[in-house]
Design an enzyme around this catalytic site. Structure first.
Site, PDB file in Angstrom:
ATOM      1  N   GLU A  37       0.945  -0.780   0.042  1.00 56.80           N
ATOM      2  CA  GLU A  37       0.149   0.345   0.092  1.00 56.80           C
ATOM      3  C   GLU A  37       0.603   1.565  -0.225  1.00 56.80           C
ATOM      4  O   GLU A  37       0.615   2.403   0.645  1.00 56.80           O
ATOM      5  CB  GLU A  37      -0.906  -0.310   1.064  1.00 56.80           C
ATOM      6  CG  GLU A  37      -2.111   0.531   0.749  1.00 56.80           C
ATOM      7  CD  GLU A  37      -3.555   0.518   1.842  1.00 56.80           C
ATOM      8  OE1 GLU A  37      -4.160   1.654   1.701  1.00 56.80           O
ATOM      9  OE2 GLU A  37      -2.936  -0.169   2.544  1.00 56.80           O
ATOM     10  N   TYR A 108       0.387  -8.252  -2.124  1.00 56.53           N
ATOM     11  CA  TYR A 108      -0.803  -6.702  -1.571  1.00 56.53           C
ATOM     12  C   TYR A 108      -2.359  -7.386  -1.206  1.00 56.53           C
ATOM     13  O   TYR A 108      -2.056  -7.361  -2.969  1.00 56.53           O
ATOM     14  CB  TYR A 108      -0.747  -4.909  -1.170  1.00 56.53           C
ATOM     15  CG  TYR A 108      -2.004  -4.837  -1.376  1.00 56.53           C
ATOM     16  CD1 TYR A 108      -2.024  -5.204   0.631  1.00 56.53           C
ATOM     17  CD2 TYR A 108      -2.356  -3.807  -1.302  1.00 56.53           C
ATOM     18  CE1 TYR A 108      -3.378  -4.169   0.905  1.00 56.53           C
ATOM     19  CE2 TYR A 108      -3.261  -2.943  -1.133  1.00 56.53           C
ATOM     20  CZ  TYR A 108      -3.660  -2.515   0.322  1.00 56.53           C
ATOM     21  OH  TYR A 108      -4.930  -2.244   0.806  1.00 56.53           O
ATOM     22  N   ASP A 145       0.945  -8.400   3.436  1.00 54.92           N
ATOM     23  CA  ASP A 145      -0.628  -7.699   3.810  1.00 54.92           C
ATOM     24  C   ASP A 145      -1.882  -9.074   2.948  1.00 54.92           C
ATOM     25  O   ASP A 145      -1.720  -8.521   2.029  1.00 54.92           O
ATOM     26  CB  ASP A 145      -1.074  -6.327   3.716  1.00 54.92           C
ATOM     27  CG  ASP A 145      -2.629  -6.719   3.902  1.00 54.92           C
ATOM     28  OD1 ASP A 145      -3.558  -7.416   4.647  1.00 54.92           O
ATOM     29  OD2 ASP A 145      -3.023  -5.298   4.433  1.00 54.92           O
ATOM     30  N   ASN A 147      -4.602  -9.667   4.608  1.00 58.40           N
ATOM     31  CA  ASN A 147      -6.125  -9.069   4.375  1.00 58.40           C
ATOM     32  C   ASN A 147      -6.858 -10.420   4.894  1.00 58.40           C
ATOM     33  O   ASN A 147      -8.366 -10.777   4.668  1.00 58.40           O
ATOM     34  CB  ASN A 147      -6.295  -8.394   3.469  1.00 58.40           C
ATOM     35  CG  ASN A 147      -6.514  -6.933   3.004  1.00 58.40           C
ATOM     36  OD1 ASN A 147      -7.189  -6.436   4.562  1.00 58.40           O
ATOM     37  ND2 ASN A 147      -6.068  -6.505   2.394  1.00 58.40           N
ATOM     38  N   ASP A 242      -1.549   2.170   9.997  1.00 58.76           N
ATOM     39  CA  ASP A 242      -2.821   1.632  11.022  1.00 58.76           C
ATOM     40  C   ASP A 242      -1.906  -0.053  10.880  1.00 58.76           C
ATOM     41  O   ASP A 242      -2.912  -0.925  11.624  1.00 58.76           O
ATOM     42  CB  ASP A 242      -4.289   0.797  10.114  1.00 58.76           C
ATOM     43  CG  ASP A 242      -3.902   1.082   9.220  1.00 58.76           C
ATOM     44  OD1 ASP A 242      -2.958   1.417   8.178  1.00 58.76           O
ATOM     45  OD2 ASP A 242      -5.573   0.765   8.663  1.00 58.76           O
TER      46      ASP A 242
END
Length: 253
Positions: A37, A108, A145, A147, A242
């Protein structure tokens, strides 16, 4: 070759966190850095960042959405490694580097909130990539990541919602199949019963300070590499993204 420090971090916008990133990399000196990101194309990055001293740098992004990067320390890897973007790459979500008999992947995975089918297809693509490398005899480091919170322990009890994207049974099943194909989740390998091991916190109600989060960022290693791993930690105190960095140490062949 000695121990290699491998770090992954969803920075949630590299330009917003450039100073934090540069301080962190100078302090930690990881040998392999996988970013997600980045939300920036290479031409939009500061010159000092794009050509970070001491690193081979690949920035793979366009516009203010998604994007990944892969950085390799020059005094550990003397020549610039071959860089590729496997066929399943879309929206600048995947970059790989071949380091001899090892392939490093910065990935990602789509969130899936707007396109769950696309996310599931992407996860199946990762399964295929891992299976292909295993057949070729290539050791794999899959970092980033993903997710997906792979199990209930990977979500704080106050955040557990079985019909929320990121915790869906079909996502967790695909994650389980990815691991069953020969990958080891190093974070959980070194902290099998840690119920407070999280890497992402929603940016409200002081959830990070209260450690009410999810674990969705991973270093996954093929069995041969996992056998030479000595640790894998989350660094929740780092930065204002975050997400927190995840740093593993392992032997590379």
């Amino acid at each position: 070759m000695g121990l290699t420090r491998v770090a992954t971090w969803n920075v949630n916008g590299i330009r917003a966190r450039q100073a934090q990133f540069q301080d962190w990399i100078a302090r930690e000196r990881p040998d392999v850095v996988c970013l997600q990101e980045i939300k920036a194309s290479p031409e939009k990055l500061d010159e000092a960042l794009c050509g970070l001293p001491g690193y081979w740098c690949t920035w793979h992004g366009s516009g203010g959405y998604s994007g990944v990067a892969l950085l390799l320390r020059r005094d550990r890897f003397a020549s610039e490694p071959p860089i590729a973007h496997p066929e399943l790459d879309r929206e600048n979500r995947l970059v790989t580097a071949r380091l001899g008999a090892v392939e490093v992947v910065s990935v990602y995975v789509p969130n899936g909130g707007r396109d769950l089918a696309g996310k599931l297809q992407f996860l199946r693509g990762l399964q295929q990539l891992a299976a292909d490398r295993r057949r070729q005899g290539i050791e794999l480091l899959l970092c980033g990541d993903l997710n997906v919170a792979r199990a209930e322990i990977d979500v704080h009890p106050k955040e557990r919602r079985p019909r929320v994207v990121g915790q869906l049974p079909e996502e967790r099943q695909l994650f389980a199949e990815l691991l069953a194909g020969g990958l080891v989740d190093l974070g959980r390998h070194f902290a099998p019963r840690d119920e407070g091991l999280f890497t992402w916190w929603a940016p409200w109600r002081n959830l990070r300070q209260r450690n009410i989060g999810w674990r969705i960022d991973y270093v996954l290693a093929s069995a041969g590499l996992a056998a030479g791993a000595v640790g894998c930690v989350v660094q929740p105190e780092v930065g204002t993204s975050d997400h927190a960095p995840v740093v593993a140490e392992l032997e590379l062949p």
